[in-house]
Motif scaffolding. Structure first.
Motif, mmCIF file in Angstrom:
data_model
loop_
_atom_site.group_PDB
_atom_site.id
_atom_site.type_symbol
_atom_site.label_atom_id
_atom_site.label_comp_id
_atom_site.label_asym_id
_atom_site.label_seq_id
_atom_site.Cartn_x
_atom_site.Cartn_y
_atom_site.Cartn_z
ATOM 1 N N LYS A 314 -4.262 41.276 42.314
ATOM 2 C CA LYS A 314 -4.756 40.696 43.548
ATOM 3 C C LYS A 314 -6.248 40.444 43.423
ATOM 4 O O LYS A 314 -6.993 41.286 42.925
ATOM 5 C CB LYS A 314 -4.494 41.631 44.738
ATOM 6 C CG LYS A 314 -4.855 41.021 46.092
ATOM 7 C CD LYS A 314 -4.485 41.963 47.223
ATOM 8 C CE LYS A 314 -4.797 41.337 48.573
ATOM 9 N NZ LYS A 314 -4.455 42.232 49.705
ATOM 10 N N THR A 315 -6.676 39.279 43.862
ATOM 11 C CA THR A 315 -8.097 38.947 43.867
ATOM 12 C C THR A 315 -8.546 38.680 45.295
ATOM 13 O O THR A 315 -7.804 38.124 46.096
ATOM 14 C CB THR A 315 -8.377 37.707 42.996
ATOM 15 O OG1 THR A 315 -7.553 36.616 43.432
ATOM 16 C CG2 THR A 315 -8.085 38.000 41.538
ATOM 17 N N GLN A 316 -9.776 39.071 45.575
ATOM 18 C CA GLN A 316 -10.306 38.963 46.926
ATOM 19 C C GLN A 316 -11.186 37.737 47.131
ATOM 20 O O GLN A 316 -11.608 37.453 48.247
ATOM 21 C CB GLN A 316 -11.116 40.223 47.262
ATOM 22 C CG GLN A 316 -10.319 41.503 47.166
ATOM 23 C CD GLN A 316 -9.255 41.622 48.241
ATOM 24 O OE1 GLN A 316 -9.356 40.976 49.275
ATOM 25 N NE2 GLN A 316 -8.244 42.422 47.989
ATOM 26 N N SER A 317 -11.490 37.018 46.069
ATOM 27 C CA SER A 317 -12.356 35.850 46.190
ATOM 28 C C SER A 317 -12.008 34.860 45.094
ATOM 29 O O SER A 317 -11.308 35.182 44.130
ATOM 30 C CB SER A 317 -13.838 36.257 46.085
ATOM 31 O OG SER A 317 -14.121 36.734 44.777
ATOM 32 N N MET A 318 -12.510 33.639 45.231
ATOM 33 C CA MET A 318 -12.292 32.624 44.221
ATOM 34 C C MET A 318 -12.964 32.996 42.911
ATOM 35 O O MET A 318 -12.484 32.658 41.826
ATOM 36 C CB MET A 318 -12.811 31.274 44.722
ATOM 37 C CG MET A 318 -12.062 30.737 45.934
ATOM 38 S SD MET A 318 -10.308 30.464 45.613
ATOM 39 C CE MET A 318 -10.393 29.164 44.406
ATOM 40 N N ILE A 319 -14.100 33.694 42.975
ATOM 41 C CA ILE A 319 -14.795 34.103 41.753
ATOM 42 C C ILE A 319 -13.939 35.099 40.976
ATOM 43 O O ILE A 319 -13.809 35.008 39.747
ATOM 44 C CB ILE A 319 -16.167 34.713 42.104
ATOM 45 C CG1 ILE A 319 -17.082 33.633 42.686
ATOM 46 C CG2 ILE A 319 -16.806 35.349 40.879
ATOM 47 C CD1 ILE A 319 -18.447 34.138 43.104
ATOM 48 N N GLU A 320 -13.355 36.057 41.671
ATOM 49 C CA GLU A 320 -12.483 37.019 41.004
ATOM 50 C C GLU A 320 -11.256 36.336 40.419
ATOM 51 O O GLU A 320 -10.824 36.643 39.304
ATOM 52 C CB GLU A 320 -12.063 38.108 41.993
ATOM 53 C CG GLU A 320 -13.202 39.014 42.440
ATOM 54 C CD GLU A 320 -12.733 40.067 43.424
ATOM 55 O OE1 GLU A 320 -11.533 40.046 43.785
ATOM 56 O OE2 GLU A 320 -13.555 40.902 43.834
ATOM 57 N N ASN A 321 -10.701 35.387 41.164
ATOM 58 C CA ASN A 321 -9.525 34.671 40.680
ATOM 59 C C ASN A 321 -9.863 33.860 39.437
ATOM 60 O O ASN A 321 -9.122 33.869 38.449
ATOM 61 C CB ASN A 321 -8.985 33.763 41.788
ATOM 62 C CG ASN A 321 -7.685 33.086 41.402
ATOM 63 O OD1 ASN A 321 -7.687 31.986 40.868
ATOM 64 N ND2 ASN A 321 -6.567 33.742 41.669
ATOM 65 N N ARG A 322 -10.985 33.161 39.483
ATOM 66 C CA ARG A 322 -11.416 32.365 38.336
ATOM 67 C C ARG A 322 -11.687 33.259 37.130
ATOM 68 O O ARG A 322 -11.382 32.903 35.986
ATOM 69 C CB ARG A 322 -12.674 31.590 38.719
ATOM 70 C CG ARG A 322 -13.192 30.618 37.662
ATOM 71 C CD ARG A 322 -12.247 29.443 37.498
ATOM 72 N NE ARG A 322 -12.851 28.404 36.684
ATOM 73 C CZ ARG A 322 -13.434 27.308 37.168
ATOM 74 N NH1 ARG A 322 -13.491 27.125 38.480
ATOM 75 N NH2 ARG A 322 -13.935 26.400 36.368
ATOM 76 N N ALA A 357 -5.331 30.760 45.576
ATOM 77 C CA ALA A 357 -5.834 32.087 45.907
ATOM 78 C C ALA A 357 -6.455 32.160 47.291
ATOM 79 O O ALA A 357 -6.494 33.213 47.899
ATOM 80 C CB ALA A 357 -6.872 32.520 44.854
ATOM 81 N N ASP A 358 -6.959 31.050 47.766
ATOM 82 C CA ASP A 358 -7.615 31.020 49.080
ATOM 83 C C ASP A 358 -6.667 30.388 50.092
ATOM 84 O O ASP A 358 -6.423 29.191 50.063
ATOM 85 C CB ASP A 358 -8.911 30.212 48.993
ATOM 86 C CG ASP A 358 -9.768 30.383 50.242
ATOM 87 O OD1 ASP A 358 -9.259 30.961 51.229
ATOM 88 O OD2 ASP A 358 -10.929 29.940 50.229
ATOM 89 N N GLU A 359 -6.127 31.215 50.966
ATOM 90 C CA GLU A 359 -5.159 30.723 51.936
ATOM 91 C C GLU A 359 -5.829 30.026 53.114
ATOM 92 O O GLU A 359 -5.166 29.373 53.908
ATOM 93 C CB GLU A 359 -4.299 31.884 52.440
ATOM 94 C CG GLU A 359 -3.464 32.542 51.337
ATOM 95 C CD GLU A 359 -2.649 33.704 51.873
ATOM 96 O OE1 GLU A 359 -2.864 34.087 53.045
ATOM 97 O OE2 GLU A 359 -1.800 34.222 51.142
ATOM 98 N N SER A 360 -7.154 30.168 53.252
ATOM 99 C CA SER A 360 -7.838 29.602 54.411
ATOM 100 C C SER A 360 -8.177 28.127 54.237
ATOM 101 O O SER A 360 -8.367 27.427 55.219
ATOM 102 C CB SER A 360 -9.127 30.380 54.694
ATOM 103 O OG SER A 360 -10.018 30.268 53.601
#
Length: 669
Positions: A314-322, A357-360
């Motif tokens: 699980k990642t909490q931000s786009m930076i973590e996902n990237r 990753a970003d549902e918003s």
């Protein structure tokens, strides 16, 4: 998609709606053109009372199920799910066994724990306790790694940090230029830099009057300084305006190692997305210096650090996902090019791919397109490794067909913004677009090249009787596979040569030199085999153009060898390979007793001697290789349809390839 890109909205310009739009092209910032659209939240907020009611309902249903089971005859067995057997596992509907505490957000101080850990087991035991126990008490006493670790002040030497800032770091203008060099030449596929990284983060660091005093602030400053140093080292690799840039790159890299050594004393506190990115940058630089072992070890450290942060789940931000997917790409990059084991198993991944990753909000940009396409191609690399180069229960033809089908689907699914005309290659496009097409052709090569090895072995085991070895169906199949392999190598050579002549090649990069190296091996073998086989199995084009492409690749590597140790190494290997293939020991047994054929072993070596005598005319030779107006992309449709129609999995050709080819030439014993 939004009607206007972010930049046009900010500057109140009329947006054309393209990716990139006309305005972003006009200001020479195509990578910065992105569209963001807000998405309504799909997350439903529920109360604790509602959760308890669901739990009671589950208990009622379980009681009814148990009562029904007691009425079933004893000899009737009811199938059990994984969750019924193992309470550590989540059930299929996503509900954990017993009470589930509210999830807490991961931070740089929290650590991920897998289900096999003792601390996680104890946590599960606590969650299964009666409901009367206060959930907050249970959650606060969770025996997690974050709770167990000893919090100590980071031991960072402030004098070392001051020395690096004063003696090594360039001014902001020079630093910004180097960062931009790295971003443009490497591409977003292997390096992540935020859009405003130089103008905000770097400028803020360099404008400071003094370094932070508090240990926690000094730690974060050191982590960001390490990331900056690795970016500067990479940027120096491609700085052609400064003759001393190569030496500065080594200086930056050594400073990065020094900073990383300082952070090793506080590694638990320092673990973060920025640290992982820094390790990947260090690995890329090491590859350019031909330090393969160091690169592999550094990528391994980055991946394991990422695991402790739980980014694969699980990642909490786009930076973590990237950051996670960058680790995934590097893992596949090293595994397929050096034969190293994979470190990230796809079954362990729960993190969505980038934009998901970003549902918003939904983001559309060239950067998103490039990165998502590169990740999906890396996933196909997993299939290439497991299906082509590892033991598995399926035949080679079955596996090769499956991989090529995935590659075709990947290519057909590319957005129009990521495609270009192979007959009219324009090097003004973003480097990441070229990386995609280069990787696509490289994937075709490594999928089909085992068949070329089979033909080479066939030549040396059957002197003069090649045409009697293959039946018509076998010959047609092998010809189709080899045609795709050789055409991909030709296209690979053409794209890279075009980049070199136009000054767009990452001349100090490992990857570009490796692509030339891999394609040249295929072309040398194709030319050699074609000149020793009376049956036209391998190459249907002009043999002289084939040798032209080989010699162009050799000359480019020779030119790059002046300042690229990797190119020098590859050039030496290819030169030695050509000398071996031209030696009397290799070509002697292939000569016929009634005299040499027209395409003799002697003529094979003469092709290289004739071409190598014109090294100074490299720019003049460029015109000939790019006169090829019929060299389009590798269209796998015909080959796949041919295999589907003519060669089912139980055919004799399939068995022939499996028996005589796979067992000897492809997989490890």
């Amino acid at each position: 998609m939004a009607k206007a890109c972010v930049k046009c909205k900010q500057r109140k310009k009329k947006c054309s709606g393209g990716v990139p739009c006309d305005y972003c092209l006009k200001i020479d910032e195509p990578q910065g053109c992105e569209y963001k659209t807000r998405v309504k939240s799909k997350v439903a907020k529920v109360t604790e009372r509602y959760i308890l009611s669901l739990k009671n309902r589950i208990q009622q249903l379980e009681a009814q199920l148990a009562k029904t089971a007691s009425e079933v005859p004893e000899n009737t067995e009811q199938p059990l799910t994984t969750s019924d057997i193992n309470p550590l596992m989540e059930s299929e509907n996503g509900l954990e066994y017993g009470f589930q505490a509210p999830p807490s957000k991961l931070s740089t101080r929290d650590r991920y724990l897998g289900l096999s850990s003792c601390a996680q087991f104890l946590k599960k035991v606590k969650q299964s306790l009666p409901n009367s126990i206060d959930a907050n008490v249970v959650a606060s006493k969770d025996c997690t790694l974050a709770a167990l670790k000893v919090h100590t002040e980071p031991q960072i030497d402030p004098f070392r940090i001051e020395k690096i800032l004063n003696e090594i770091i360039p001014d902001f203008k020079e630093a910004r230029k180097l960062i931009q060099n790295a971003s443009e030449m490497i591409g977003a596929d292997y390096m992540f830099i935020e859009k405003d990284y130089a103008d905000i983060t770097v400028k803020k660091m360099l404008d400071r009057d003094q370094i932070p005093k508090k240990p926690e602030d000094l730690l974060q400053f050191t982590i960001e300084l390490l990331r900056l140093m690795t970016c500067l080292a990479l940027g120096s690799l491609f700085d052609r305006s400064n003759e001393s840039s190569r030496y500065m790159g080594v200086t930056f890299h050594r400073a990065s190692l020094s900073l990383y050594g300082s952070l090793a004393y506080a590694f638990d506190q320092a673990s973060s997305a920025a640290l992982v990115q820094s390790l990947l940058n260090m690995a890329y630089f090491a590859l350019s210096q031909n330090k393969t072992t160091f690169a592999f070890a550094t990528v391994g450290t980055a991946i394991r650090t990422m695991f402790t942060l739980g980014y694969h789940k699980k990642t909490q931000s786009m930076i973590e996902n990237r950051t996670f997917w960058l680790c995934f790409i590097y893992d596949r990059l090293l595994a397929v090019r050096f034969g190293f084991p994979l470190m990230i198993g796809e079954r362990d991944i729960n993190a969505p791919i980038f934009n998901e990753a970003d549902e918003s909000q939904t983001t559309v940009s060239l950067d998103v397109y490039h990165f998502v396409a590169q990740v999906k191609l890396a996933m196909i690399t997993t299939q290439i490794i497991s299906k082509i180069y590892m033991q598995n229960p399926f035949s080679f033809l079955h596996n090769c067909h499956a991989v090529l089908k995935q590659l075709k689907h990947w290519f057909d699914s590319l957005p129009n913004e990521l495609k270009f005309d192979y007959d009219d290659i324009k090097t003004g496009m973003i480097r990441s677009t070229f990386n995609l097409h280069i990787n696509y052709n490289y994937s075709i090569i490594i999928t089909t090249r085992p068949v070329l090895l089979y033909v080479v072995n066939m030549i040396f085991s059957n002197t003069g009787d090649e045409e009697k070895t293959l039946e018509q169906g076998q010959c047609d199949l092998i010809s189709g596979l080899l045609e795709s392999c050789i055409q991909a190598a030709e296209i690979q050579s053409r794209i890279l040569a075009k980049l070199y002549y136009d000054g767009k090649m990452a001349v100090c990069s490992f990857l570009d030199c490796h692509y030339i190296f891999g394609a040249t091996i295929i072309l040398i073998l194709a030319g050699y085999c074609q000149m020793h086989m009376e049956q036209s199995v391998l190459y249907s084009g002009d043999i002289e153009l084939l040798f032209d492409a080989i010699n162009h690749n050799l000359k480019i590597l020779q030119r790059l060898s002046e300042y690229n140790v990797v190119a020098r190494n590859f050039n030496e290997q290819l030169t030695e390979f050509i000398e071996t293939m031209s030696s009397k020991e290799v070509v002697g047994p292939l000569e016929k007793e009634d005299g040499q054929r027209q395409n003799s072993p002697l003529s094979f070596s003469q092709n290289f001697k004739r071409q190598n005598s014109t090294l100074n005319d490299l720019e003049e030779d460029e015109k000939r290789i790019f006169d090829l107006d019929d060299l389009a992309f590798v269209d796998l449709s015909h080959l796949l349809n041919y295999i589907d129609d003519q060669f089912p999995s139980t055919s004799m050709v399939d068995q022939f390839l499996e028996r005589d080819f796979l067992s000897n030439n492809c997989r490890e014993p």
